[in-house]
Design a protein around this motif. Structure first.
Motif, PDB file in Angstrom:
ATOM      1  N   SER A 303       0.802  -1.217   0.000  1.00 23.89           N
ATOM      2  CA  SER A 303       0.000   0.000   0.000  1.00 23.89           C
ATOM      3  C   SER A 303       0.839   1.274   0.000  1.00 23.89           C
ATOM      4  N   GLY A 304       2.093   1.187   0.425  1.00 23.85           N
ATOM      5  CA  GLY A 304       2.931   2.387   0.447  1.00 23.85           C
ATOM      6  C   GLY A 304       3.662   2.660  -0.847  1.00 23.85           C
ATOM      7  N   THR A 305       3.516   1.788  -1.850  1.00 24.70           N
ATOM      8  CA  THR A 305       4.348   1.879  -3.053  1.00 24.70           C
ATOM      9  C   THR A 305       4.128   3.152  -3.880  1.00 24.70           C
ATOM     10  N   PRO A 306       2.898   3.508  -4.277  1.00 23.67           N
ATOM     11  CA  PRO A 306       2.753   4.720  -5.089  1.00 23.67           C
ATOM     12  C   PRO A 306       3.257   5.985  -4.386  1.00 23.67           C
ATOM     13  N   ALA A 307       2.981   6.107  -3.082  1.00 21.11           N
ATOM     14  CA  ALA A 307       3.443   7.283  -2.342  1.00 21.11           C
ATOM     15  C   ALA A 307       4.962   7.310  -2.252  1.00 21.11           C
ATOM     16  N   ALA A 308       5.580   6.146  -2.103  1.00 26.84           N
ATOM     17  CA  ALA A 308       7.040   6.083  -2.062  1.00 26.84           C
ATOM     18  C   ALA A 308       7.641   6.511  -3.398  1.00 26.84           C
ATOM     19  N   ILE A 309       7.015   6.115  -4.490  1.00 27.07           N
ATOM     20  CA  ILE A 309       7.486   6.534  -5.813  1.00 27.07           C
ATOM     21  C   ILE A 309       7.386   8.055  -5.937  1.00 27.07           C
ATOM     22  N   GLY A 310       6.273   8.628  -5.494  1.00 24.76           N
ATOM     23  CA  GLY A 310       6.118  10.077  -5.528  1.00 24.76           C
ATOM     24  C   GLY A 310       7.142  10.786  -4.667  1.00 24.76           C
ATOM     25  N   TYR A 311       7.411  10.253  -3.489  1.00 25.37           N
ATOM     26  CA  TYR A 311       8.415  10.855  -2.599  1.00 25.37           C
ATOM     27  C   TYR A 311       9.786  10.827  -3.268  1.00 25.37           C
ATOM     28  N   SER A 312      10.101   9.701  -3.903  1.00 28.13           N
ATOM     29  CA  SER A 312      11.394   9.575  -4.583  1.00 28.13           C
ATOM     30  C   SER A 312      11.515  10.562  -5.744  1.00 28.13           C
ATOM     31  N   LEU A 313      10.464  10.659  -6.546  1.00 33.34           N
ATOM     32  CA  LEU A 313      10.503  11.563  -7.692  1.00 33.34           C
ATOM     33  C   LEU A 313      10.654  13.015  -7.258  1.00 33.34           C
ATOM     34  N   GLN A 314       9.964  13.401  -6.190  1.00 30.56           N
ATOM     35  CA  GLN A 314      10.023  14.784  -5.716  1.00 30.56           C
ATOM     36  C   GLN A 314      11.355  15.097  -5.048  1.00 30.56           C
ATOM     37  N   SER A 315      11.877  14.157  -4.280  1.00 27.37           N
ATOM     38  CA  SER A 315      13.093  14.403  -3.501  1.00 27.37           C
ATOM     39  C   SER A 315      14.372  14.139  -4.279  1.00 27.37           C
ATOM     40  N   GLY A 316      14.283  13.326  -5.314  1.00 28.28           N
ATOM     41  CA  GLY A 316      15.478  12.938  -6.048  1.00 28.28           C
ATOM     42  C   GLY A 316      16.255  11.815  -5.397  1.00 28.28           C
ATOM     43  N   ILE A 317      15.758  11.273  -4.297  1.00 31.93           N
ATOM     44  CA  ILE A 317      16.401  10.149  -3.612  1.00 31.93           C
ATOM     45  C   ILE A 317      15.955   8.856  -4.292  1.00 31.93           C
ATOM     46  N   PRO A 318      16.883   7.956  -4.596  1.00 33.27           N
ATOM     47  CA  PRO A 318      16.526   6.750  -5.352  1.00 33.27           C
ATOM     48  C   PRO A 318      15.461   5.912  -4.657  1.00 33.27           C
ATOM     49  N   TYR A 319      14.581   5.360  -5.473  1.00 35.39           N
ATOM     50  CA  TYR A 319      13.545   4.441  -5.007  1.00 35.39           C
ATOM     51  C   TYR A 319      14.090   3.023  -5.060  1.00 35.39           C
ATOM     52  N   ALA A 320      13.764   2.217  -4.049  1.00 36.60           N
ATOM     53  CA  ALA A 320      14.248   0.839  -4.034  1.00 36.60           C
ATOM     54  C   ALA A 320      13.274  -0.054  -3.283  1.00 36.60           C
ATOM     55  N   MET A 321      13.208  -1.307  -3.719  1.00 37.96           N
ATOM     56  CA  MET A 321      12.384  -2.294  -3.029  1.00 37.96           C
ATOM     57  C   MET A 321      13.203  -2.893  -1.885  1.00 37.96           C
TER      58      MET A 321
END
Length: 486
Positions: A303-321
């Motif tokens: 359930s946290g996946t889409p929000a985590a992607i948005g946080y990564s895109l906005q912050s520039g910090i890499p997204y990872a599983m």
């Protein structure tokens, strides 16, 4: 019956899902597919009612998942007809978390003008008082469900048609309801005047469909037509199509904002907006409000996946599983020993150690309810060698129970009801903890100016404590609702 994930007791439980079709061959097959798409809204039990000219009304109600109960030829053969409705259920707070077969919907009633079945998503906040009144007048209840009140109210109505009787019954009901119902020839859909719970209309060939979410229309190849409006009742027949009525006094809509955060499937459309895109926007707003230096942004699956992607895109910090979910952790898992029980969340989630070790990790989750699972996940991340753990939550603190069809713990068991954000951070043992603000959440769902305190566009009672419909039964039992001064 255990919950869908025995070790995940730290989420608000989905309420229910409803689905109906008319004017199609083998309606039960379409209903079963629709309910399968809505399984995330309720995993304890499901039911289907159909009508056939030769056999009359037919029904099947089962405990467990749709895939386990409504896929065999033997079951589907007892549900012939070109019209049908269905329901998937998770028991809400009033039922103390247990479902009995007598509580499984749809409910059926035989009236002077013929039979009718009804399935309800939501919660009737004056059900206890209605039930007492109906019993005193001679009604005999077969279930503990608040939804059965509607059938009894219809039975006492003097309306000439079943839609007329339903209108009269629903005018006496308080709370939240999205309803699908059926007679021998009519499919009926209705939302409460505030439109708290979702209901959508679709077209499939020469037939029609009603569903809690658009993802259930997708699975049967139906075209999404529109949402049923707050306070609207539609009566649909194969011959005449859709007739619309507005039997209730007009009111300002207050759709459940938590549908955007968690309940609805990310591939559904709510209010003309993609749920996935809205959740990604929530993550972006969260990154603006609560930045932190870190190496990775990791979702708490799923359930946290889409929000985590948005946080990564906005912050520039890499997204990872950084956390991997065991997709085969099912409801039938047996806990044979205390040692295995103590493994808890590790049976469902596992940390990707090679990715996490030595990293400053931002964990993004949709909510914190009791905090029990959050603490376990934090411990797993630290055990894997993470240098820092920062929690970012894609909803405001959940500090108030829901009385509109969501299974919420008692207020004193909600972490945010008894602790400040700083105290929660200490309790969870993380390097930082931040929730999106209520204004930020409103911006993410399309309210550019945030929340209008005088006229909020959504029901956000679980965050604000401001209930758009007074929970009269709970107040009668001593619940202290928030006052205007608070």
């Amino acid at each position: 019956m255990p919950p869908a994930h025995p070790f995940d007791d730290d989420k608000l439980r989905e309420e229910c899902g409803v689905f109906g079709v008319v004017g199609v061959t083998d309606a039960a097959n379409f209903v079963a597919l629709g309910l399968h798409a809505l399984q995330h809204r309720g995993q304890e039990a499901g039911g289907i009612v159909t009508h056939d000219a030769e056999t009359g009304f037919n029904q099947a109600r089962r405990m467990g998942l749709v895939r386990d109960n409504f896929t065999s030829a033997d079951t589907m053969q007892i549900l012939p007809g070109t019209i049908g409705i269905g329901h998937v259920r998770y028991s809400t707070a009033g039922s103390k978390g247990q479902t009995a077969i007598r509580d499984v919907q749809p409910f059926f009633g035989e009236f002077s003008m013929g039979g009718a079945a009804i399935a309800h998503n939501g919660n009737i906040t004056n059900a206890m008082s209605l039930r007492r009144e109906l019993i005193e007048r001679g009604s005999i209840f077969q279930s503990s469900s608040d939804s059965e009140c509607i059938i009894h109210l219809m039975a006492r109505s003097m309306g000439r048609t079943i839609p007329d009787r339903m209108e009269e019954a629903l005018r006496k009901v308080e709370g939240a309801f999205s309803i699908v119902a059926m007679t021998r020839t009519k499919l009926i859909g209705c939302r409460d005047p505030l439109g708290v719970r979702p209901l959508v209309l679709g077209k499939i060939g020469d037939g029609w469909a009603l569903a809690s979410e658009t993802c259930a229309l997708d699975i049967i190849g139906a075209e999404f037509v529109r949402e049923i409006k707050p306070g609207e009742m539609v009566v649909i027949t194969a011959e005449k199509g859709v007739e619309s009525h507005f039997p209730f006094r007009p009111n300002r809509a207050r759709f459940c904002i938590f549908e955007h955060v968690y309940f609805s499937r990310p591939d559904s459309i709510l209010g003309g907006r993609s749920v996935y895109e809205t959740r990604e926007n929530i993550g972006r707003e969260l990154a603006k409000e609560a930045p932190v230096d870190a190496d990775l942004v990791c979702p708490v699956p799923d359930s946290g996946t889409p929000a985590a992607i948005g946080y990564s895109l906005q912050s520039g910090i890499p997204y990872a599983m950084g956390i991997i979910r065991n997709q085969y952790m099912g409801r039938t898992f047996i806990e044979p020993t205390e040692q295995i029980r103590n493994m808890g969340v590790r049976l469902k989630l596992n940390v990707n150690r090679a990715l996490i070790k030595g990293k400053r990790v931002i964990l993004v989750d949709d909510s914190v309810v009791r905090g029990t699972t959050s603490r376990k996940i934090k411990e797993m991340i630290l055990d894997a060698g993470a240098a820092e753990v920062h929690f970012r939550i894609a909803s405001p603190p959940t500090a108030w129970p829901c009385f509109y069809g969501v299974d919420t713990p008692q207020r004193e068991k909600l972490l945010a009801a008894t602790m400040s954000e700083e105290e929660m951070q200490t309790h969870l043992g993380v390097d930082s903890l931040k929730f999106i603000s209520l204004d930020g959440l409103y911006r993410a769902v399309g309210e550019a100016k945030g929340r209008d305190k005088n006229a909020p566009a959504y029901c956000d009672a679980c965050f604000s404590g401001e209930y758009p419909v007074a929970p009269s039964d709970m107040i009668e039992q001593g619940f202290q609702a928030k006052t205007a001064a608070e």
